[in-house]
Design a protein around this motif. Sequence first.
Motif, PDB file in Angstrom:
ATOM      1  N   ILE A 104       0.820  -1.214   0.000  1.00 18.67           N
ATOM      2  CA  ILE A 104       0.000   0.000   0.000  1.00 18.67           C
ATOM      3  C   ILE A 104       0.858   1.270   0.000  1.00 18.67           C
ATOM      4  O   ILE A 104       0.384   2.326  -0.335  1.00 18.67           O
ATOM      5  N   LYS A 105       2.115   1.170   0.429  1.00 22.25           N
ATOM      6  CA  LYS A 105       3.048   2.316   0.430  1.00 22.25           C
ATOM      7  C   LYS A 105       2.410   3.594   0.972  1.00 22.25           C
ATOM      8  O   LYS A 105       2.638   4.673   0.425  1.00 22.25           O
ATOM      9  N   ARG A 106       1.637   3.480   2.038  1.00 19.43           N
ATOM     10  CA  ARG A 106       1.036   4.656   2.634  1.00 19.43           C
ATOM     11  C   ARG A 106       2.078   5.396   3.477  1.00 19.43           C
ATOM     12  O   ARG A 106       3.049   4.787   3.958  1.00 19.43           O
ATOM     13  N   ASN A 142       5.786   4.294   3.334  1.00 15.64           N
ATOM     14  CA  ASN A 142       6.691   5.284   2.738  1.00 15.64           C
ATOM     15  C   ASN A 142       7.297   6.151   3.858  1.00 15.64           C
ATOM     16  O   ASN A 142       6.559   6.657   4.705  1.00 15.64           O
TER      17      ASN A 142
END
Lengths: 307, 307
Positions: A104-106, A142
């Motif tokens: 998801i690289k949130r 991230n």
Amino acid sequence: MISKLIDKIVNTGAPIVVGLDPKLDFVPEDIKKRCFEEKGENLEGVAEAFWQFNKEIIDNIYDVVPAVKPQVAMYEEIGIPGLIAFKKTVDYCKEKGLIVIGDIKRGDIGSTAQSYAVGHLGGVKVGDKVFKGFDEDFVTVNPYLGSDGVKPFIDICNKEDKGIFVLAKTSNPSSGEFQDRLIDGKPLYEIVGAKIREWGEESTDGSYSNVGAVVGATYPEMGKVLREIMPHNYILVPGYGAQGGKGKDLVNFFNKDGLGAIVNSSRGIIAAWKSDNYKQFGDGKVGEAARAAVLDMKADIAGALAQ
Amino acid sequence: MISKLIDKIVNTGAPIVVGLDPKLDFVPEDIKKRCFEEKGENLEGVAEAFWQFNKEIIDNIYDVVPAVKPQVAMYEEIGIPGLIAFKKTVDYCKEKGLIVIGDIKRGDIGSTAQSYAVGHLGGVKVGDKVFKGFDEDFVTVNPYLGSDGVKPFIDICNKEDKGIFVLAKTSNPSSGEFQDRLIDGKPLYEIVGAKIREWGEESTDGSYSNVGAVVGATYPEMGKVLREIMPHNYILVPGYGAQGGKGKDLVNFFNKDGLGAIVNSSRGIIAAWKSDNYKQFGDGKVGEAARAAVLDMKADIAGALAQ
């Protein structure tokens, strides 16, 4: 959570995660036709095709790999029906005993990162019951916003026995634009790596941490340095196969204990049926080709590690 | 797209975006009770409460502000029902003539960034029809992966007349951990700012670019420098109000033409009814309090800019 992943890696002998990143181009005509007839030639039809495609892959690989990594972007691309298919895929993989890494690289400010962490790894209390939004086992995060954006995930990892992989050096060609820039003589990805090590100390589980790192297979020399900087953090390695990474490039990402890395392949496995290497299974034989591609990848990595 | 936003800012006289970031704590008891009775005391009930809460705010502010910024994390936190409420909110705001900035902070390798861009700003062709996943007007983007992760958004901006805001210097306390580190004597956020200027040249619309930047109100000195580095890029400024930014801090983010910045407030507006400053409207008067808080914010910014 990382010890559960390690146990499954050891038991399957496959430090491999299959990227469940469906695209309509990868789905055989007969599945598409059936789904469009059932649900309409619209986003619901595409979502159903993604789900049936995923299911065929999962049913053919669940006993030979420890984990899967659905990339939420491929589902978000087709809106709500896609996200329903994402959730269905996550739930089904967990039923089959697979560990699910939500790619998801949130990353956001603290209060917002908290919402993402709850939605993907935790649960929301409503009245006296707890409900779960998505419930993956791991997610990717991230680091650009610093500790504020990562700590809420670590708190939930500790509370719910979950894990995260934080981006250090990504596999894409332009990853160096910012990640390779030198700060006090060291590239940014090393600075981030040192921080991942520090964050990792807040959530250990056996000899590794629930906080891992993402480092692209396409940068093996940088992987070697990051391996040394973060000895107790697992490395999730994307970029093998379609993106250009090879088995021999992967050696640097592992520790001397044979652990420490899990390698992702997406297209190379889920679209194997379209490749000349696996055409012997026949047109549209998604599952059989995926299983054969996984076993070839397992042999490729084992061969490289044995040298 | 940026020229549409500028027209609306000029017409309303309010360089303001309202952050539609619902939390159950902000929703009055009577709305919660009604929604739980209708949909159950579960995620569907929470989603309905978010939607009804948002609707009351939107109905009371749509004629005095140019734009709203729903933070997708608050909706993703409660899973599929939340994302359905997110979509309903986006669609309703557009019906009311508001410009919608989806605060999604996505960022990934090229092919994956492409999926996010299509899902939020573009459309998917299925058969001979095009379907839209979410269809915001702008989204926020994370720059950590470099140009590969940003260009697919710019391509869609050009194709569909949309816009993006790329994170440069975020409003949170730990944003400096990586963003302030010096590279060749310049902080990373300036390096990113220079890149945003460059990316912006690929999608201009009048005297500004469809590619803007996010710079926190909490760092006004850095805002001043970034304003100079990116003269043609709009700055989306979060951190006003609840996060500590004040009207006088905002002056640095604007250009001499009185344009160039749009300031976000979330809690300060949507939870205004809970603040002592707006208790004259009565308990649970979400909409009236929000409208008054918007008008106070407009006066605060206008006062600061007039000095």
